[in-house]
Design a protein around this motif. Sequence first.
Motif, short mmCIF file in Angstrom:
data_model
loop_
_atom_site.label_atom_id
_atom_site.label_comp_id
_atom_site.label_asym_id
_atom_site.label_seq_id
_atom_site.Cartn_x
_atom_site.Cartn_y
_atom_site.Cartn_z
N ILE A 1 4.00 10.70 0.74
CA ILE A 1 5.46 11.11 0.84
C ILE A 1 6.25 11.49 -0.30
N LEU A 2 6.99 10.43 0.02
CA LEU A 2 8.20 9.49 -0.99
C LEU A 2 7.24 10.37 -2.76
N GLY A 3 6.26 9.86 -3.00
CA GLY A 3 6.17 9.24 -4.72
C GLY A 3 5.94 11.29 -4.92
N SER A 4 5.15 11.98 -4.33
CA SER A 4 5.38 13.88 -4.13
C SER A 4 6.52 14.25 -4.76
N LEU A 5 7.47 13.94 -3.81
CA LEU A 5 9.10 14.14 -4.06
C LEU A 5 9.72 13.86 -5.16
N GLY A 6 9.75 12.74 -4.77
CA GLY A 6 10.20 11.68 -5.81
C GLY A 6 9.69 12.25 -7.52
N PHE B 1 0.43 -0.93 0.27
CA PHE B 1 0.24 -0.01 -0.23
C PHE B 1 0.63 1.19 0.00
N ALA B 2 1.79 1.07 0.43
CA ALA B 2 2.95 2.23 1.15
C ALA B 2 3.46 2.90 -0.76
N PHE B 3 3.33 1.67 -2.02
CA PHE B 3 3.96 1.87 -3.35
C PHE B 3 2.37 2.19 -4.09
N SER B 4 1.61 1.72 -3.50
CA SER B 4 0.10 2.32 -3.93
C SER B 4 0.11 4.18 -3.53
N GLY B 5 0.57 3.95 -2.18
CA GLY B 5 0.50 5.54 -2.34
C GLY B 5 1.50 6.18 -3.15
N MET B 6 2.58 5.58 -3.31
CA MET B 6 3.51 6.34 -4.23
C MET B 6 3.23 7.29 -5.52
N ALA B 7 2.68 6.38 -5.96
CA ALA B 7 2.18 6.11 -7.62
C ALA B 7 1.27 6.74 -7.56
#
Length: 561
Positions: free
Chosen positions: A171-176, A18-24
């Motif tokens: 957070i990681l997705g938006s920054l990345g 689910f963390a990777f889902s949020g990242m995407a």
Amino acid sequence: MAKSVTKNKSSKMAVFAFAFSGMAALIYEVIWTRELSLVFGSTVYAVSMMLTAFMSGLSLGAFLGGRWADRSKNLIALFGTLELGIGIFGLLTIPLIQVLPTLYFLVYNTLKPSFYLFFFFQLLLSFVIMLIPTTFMGATFPVVTKINTASIEKLGNDVGNVYSINTVGSILGSLGAGFFLIPLIGVKATTFTAAGLNLLVASAMIFISKSAMAKKWLGAGVMILAVIGTTAAMVRPPAIDHNFYRIADYSSYDEYREYVNDLTTLFFNDGLYGRVTVFQGPSGERSLSTDGKVEGSSTEYDRQVMSLFALIPDESLRSVRDPKSILVIGLGTGYTAYAALYGTNANIDIAEINQAVLDASKYFVGDSIDTNPRAKFYLNDARNYLYMTNKKYDVVTSEPSYPVSTHITPLFTKEMFQIVAKHLNKDGVYCQWVPRYIMRDDDMLMMFKTFTSVFPNTYVWGSNYGANQAQDVLMIGINGNKKLDVKQIAENVRKVGRDKLKFSSLDFSFYAYPDTIVKLAKGTLSDGSPIPFNTDDCPLLEFQAPKNHIDFFREGTSAFK
């Protein structure tokens, strides 16, 4: 017992996935906001419409997902299937966004909607792009929450864990996306990356779910993704799209297509601060576009106007002393900085936030600025630069982008003018550009009042546009009480333009002395109410300029009364 352990491992894997889902999900949001801004504009209204569409999809998805979760016999498979749907429809947005300019053109030119109806259509078009994938995104939360809920006694802890890890991924997705992926690999490849994360999560979840039906869905989904991916890879954005900034520029769709097809892209950069393009028309004229806005061109008129931003304030100071230091806010095509360099002997500092603009300006002024030892670039936002430096200048000239964009309007506020005043030497000159062609009379009064509250000794010039009209207004504020000989300044500007910059003529006029501007600023608006200030806390121009832009094209210049 073994069955219970397997279930526990599956739930932990789902929460981790689910963390990777949020990242995407947040990668998509950054991409969609950026790409839709190229069509809808980056106005406060357009950003609100895009965010409304995104959040509406999440809300609808959470509503539906809770019901799907309660009816599902295999929550892990359901989670994987939702992720597969996000990846398919997320990747599909690449070709869909390329269709938007055509829809935009047909809607506007057919209906010529009012301001509120115009932005309602923007909302509908935002839903076309985002509603399905964001609905699937919203549905994943109740599904994963139910997967991770072991008992009613630990419900709060289980829900908190799911929400927390998804937020970390977001957070990681938006920054990345903003700081690494888009600058390094571009918008299209970043979209493929987000879809790849969805496919990865979908494959893992469907594999551990042991659902035969879900595996069939996965096989079909992979084939669909391959087709969409091939189509998306072949899509090439045009040099310039029909968008908010160009509404009603063309009388027919055929005229629009003919114009776009005749353009040649000379420079293209998708960087941290937006998309910068230089394109060339069939007659050889070049134009610079940032985020869909044409900021300047190589036409004689634009070259003259951009040069006036340097020449008029320079010559205004020269009546007191020769300028030794000049700050140019916003590089654009480079013509203002070029005129400052080669029209004076001063040292020139240039505050420009986007490296790509520096590279693009070479298609207009070559290396003439970059290689001049008297020129120095500062890659920074203008206000941040002025906050951080102790330098003072004889001349500051500001030529930012149009104040219809929400990130540009802080350069047109009282606080900005106060910051500049602190960095001007005694009798120093500040030149503030105002685009008269998107301003009502009341807006001009507001800008006069705002500017003269900091620079009461203000002279107003403008490039000519018809009889007694200025298309581009230049407010020249003097940091002191020095009176200017406007006739002599006009002669000197034309002489420098002719002798040093090789202009055959410069078409500009003087419009108002300080006493006239101060008197206007003390008056009232057309409805009799007091003239307001344009401030950081109450940025009225940010909300009014987009309305004016639409009214201008709907009603013509008669709307500006």
